[in-house]
Design a protein around this motif. Structure first.
Motif, PDB file in Angstrom:
ATOM      1  N   VAL A  77       6.046   4.060  -8.467  1.00 48.66           N
ATOM      2  CA  VAL A  77       4.635   3.639  -8.452  1.00 48.66           C
ATOM      3  C   VAL A  77       4.542   2.124  -8.289  1.00 48.66           C
ATOM      4  O   VAL A  77       3.741   1.620  -7.491  1.00 48.66           O
ATOM      5  CB  VAL A  77       3.903   4.112  -9.728  1.00 48.66           C
ATOM      6  N   GLN A  78       5.377   1.391  -9.011  1.00 47.24           N
ATOM      7  CA  GLN A  78       5.348  -0.066  -8.906  1.00 47.24           C
ATOM      8  C   GLN A  78       5.732  -0.535  -7.507  1.00 47.24           C
ATOM      9  O   GLN A  78       5.101  -1.444  -6.949  1.00 47.24           O
ATOM     10  CB  GLN A  78       6.281  -0.691  -9.948  1.00 47.24           C
ATOM     11  N   MET A  79       6.757   0.095  -6.927  1.00 50.49           N
ATOM     12  CA  MET A  79       7.162  -0.284  -5.572  1.00 50.49           C
ATOM     13  C   MET A  79       6.050   0.055  -4.571  1.00 50.49           C
ATOM     14  O   MET A  79       5.786  -0.713  -3.645  1.00 50.49           O
ATOM     15  CB  MET A  79       8.461   0.425  -5.178  1.00 50.49           C
ATOM     16  N   GLY A  80       5.398   1.204  -4.765  1.00 52.82           N
ATOM     17  CA  GLY A  80       4.289   1.573  -3.896  1.00 52.82           C
ATOM     18  C   GLY A  80       3.161   0.562  -3.976  1.00 52.82           C
ATOM     19  O   GLY A  80       2.592   0.145  -2.954  1.00 52.82           O
ATOM     20  N   LEU A  96       4.853   6.004  -3.115  1.00 49.92           N
ATOM     21  CA  LEU A  96       3.905   6.800  -3.897  1.00 49.92           C
ATOM     22  C   LEU A  96       4.194   8.291  -3.738  1.00 49.92           C
ATOM     23  O   LEU A  96       4.032   9.070  -4.691  1.00 49.92           O
ATOM     24  CB  LEU A  96       2.467   6.480  -3.479  1.00 49.92           C
ATOM     25  N   SER A  97       4.644   8.712  -2.566  1.00 53.46           N
ATOM     26  CA  SER A  97       4.997  10.122  -2.388  1.00 53.46           C
ATOM     27  C   SER A  97       6.247  10.467  -3.201  1.00 53.46           C
ATOM     28  O   SER A  97       6.357  11.572  -3.736  1.00 53.46           O
ATOM     29  CB  SER A  97       5.192  10.445  -0.911  1.00 53.46           C
ATOM     30  N   LEU A 110      -2.673  12.839  -8.125  1.00 51.68           N
ATOM     31  CA  LEU A 110      -3.450  12.789  -6.885  1.00 51.68           C
ATOM     32  C   LEU A 110      -4.906  12.426  -7.157  1.00 51.68           C
ATOM     33  O   LEU A 110      -5.527  11.686  -6.384  1.00 51.68           O
ATOM     34  CB  LEU A 110      -3.375  14.121  -6.149  1.00 51.68           C
ATOM     35  N   LYS A 111      -5.461  12.937  -8.257  1.00 51.81           N
ATOM     36  CA  LYS A 111      -6.837  12.581  -8.616  1.00 51.81           C
ATOM     37  C   LYS A 111      -6.952  11.079  -8.887  1.00 51.81           C
ATOM     38  O   LYS A 111      -7.916  10.428  -8.468  1.00 51.81           O
ATOM     39  CB  LYS A 111      -7.292  13.372  -9.840  1.00 51.81           C
ATOM     40  N   LEU A 126      -1.883  12.148   1.718  1.00 50.86           N
ATOM     41  CA  LEU A 126      -2.127  13.584   1.841  1.00 50.86           C
ATOM     42  C   LEU A 126      -1.360  14.181   3.024  1.00 50.86           C
ATOM     43  O   LEU A 126      -0.852  15.308   2.933  1.00 50.86           O
ATOM     44  CB  LEU A 126      -3.618  13.859   1.991  1.00 50.86           C
ATOM     45  N   HIS A 127      -1.262  13.431   4.109  1.00 52.14           N
ATOM     46  CA  HIS A 127      -0.511  13.911   5.270  1.00 52.14           C
ATOM     47  C   HIS A 127       0.989  13.930   4.991  1.00 52.14           C
ATOM     48  O   HIS A 127       1.736  14.670   5.624  1.00 52.14           O
ATOM     49  CB  HIS A 127      -0.802  13.063   6.504  1.00 52.14           C
TER      50      HIS A 127
END
Length: 151
Positions: A77-80, A96-97, A110-111, A126-127
């Motif tokens: 998450v931090q890297m994203g 993030l994925s 996701l929310k 999402l893709h």
């Protein structure tokens, strides 16, 4: 000033040279390790022995594993966030994925992403989800193949 520039140039060249040498060292030993005929056998034996070792005191929740997953999740998450703040959306979505993949509650995450990410980035994420699922399934199939391989 030319003396300072020359010194900085030499220091930069030495740093780059050291990094290249270290990378070459890592690649050499990785290739040597993977080329070892006993490597797959040892890996398979280690994977087979792991469930037997934990069978006596079977534990549904392993705190060490959970802690490592939490660390990996936070790191991704931090890297994203870092890549997104730099404007590199593709790299940010990639991290993030990965966070979604190790998250215990991906729907909730996701929310949160839907409300915090820009719409364009959220759509990219999402893709990316079907690709993540395919990659995860491929990794699981490869792991099963290594465990079942008599070699």
């Amino acid at each position: 000033m030319p003396c300072v520039r020359t010194l900085l140039g030499l220091l930069a060249a030495l740093a780059v040279g050291g990094a290249v040498a270290f990378l070459g060292y890592c690649l050499y030993f990785d290739r040597k390790r993977r080329g070892d005929p006993a490597f797959k056998r040892r890996l398979r034996d280690r994977r087979r022995a792991a469930p037997r070792a934990g069978a006596g005191g079977a534990q549904l929740w392993d705190p060490e594993k959970n802690e490592k997953l939490q660390e990996r999740f936070l790191q991704e998450v931090q890297m994203g966030e870092l890549w997104l703040s730099r404007g590199e959306h593709r790299m940010g979505v990639e991290h993030l994925s990965n966070a979604l993949l190790v998250c215990g509650q991906p729907q909730e995450l996701l929310k949160v992403f839907k409300h915090t990410l820009p719409p364009k980035v959220f759509e990219m994420l999402l893709h990316k989800i079907p690709l993540i699922c395919q990659q995860f399934e491929a990794n699981m199939n490869e792991q099963e193949y290594l465990e079942d391989d008599p070699d």
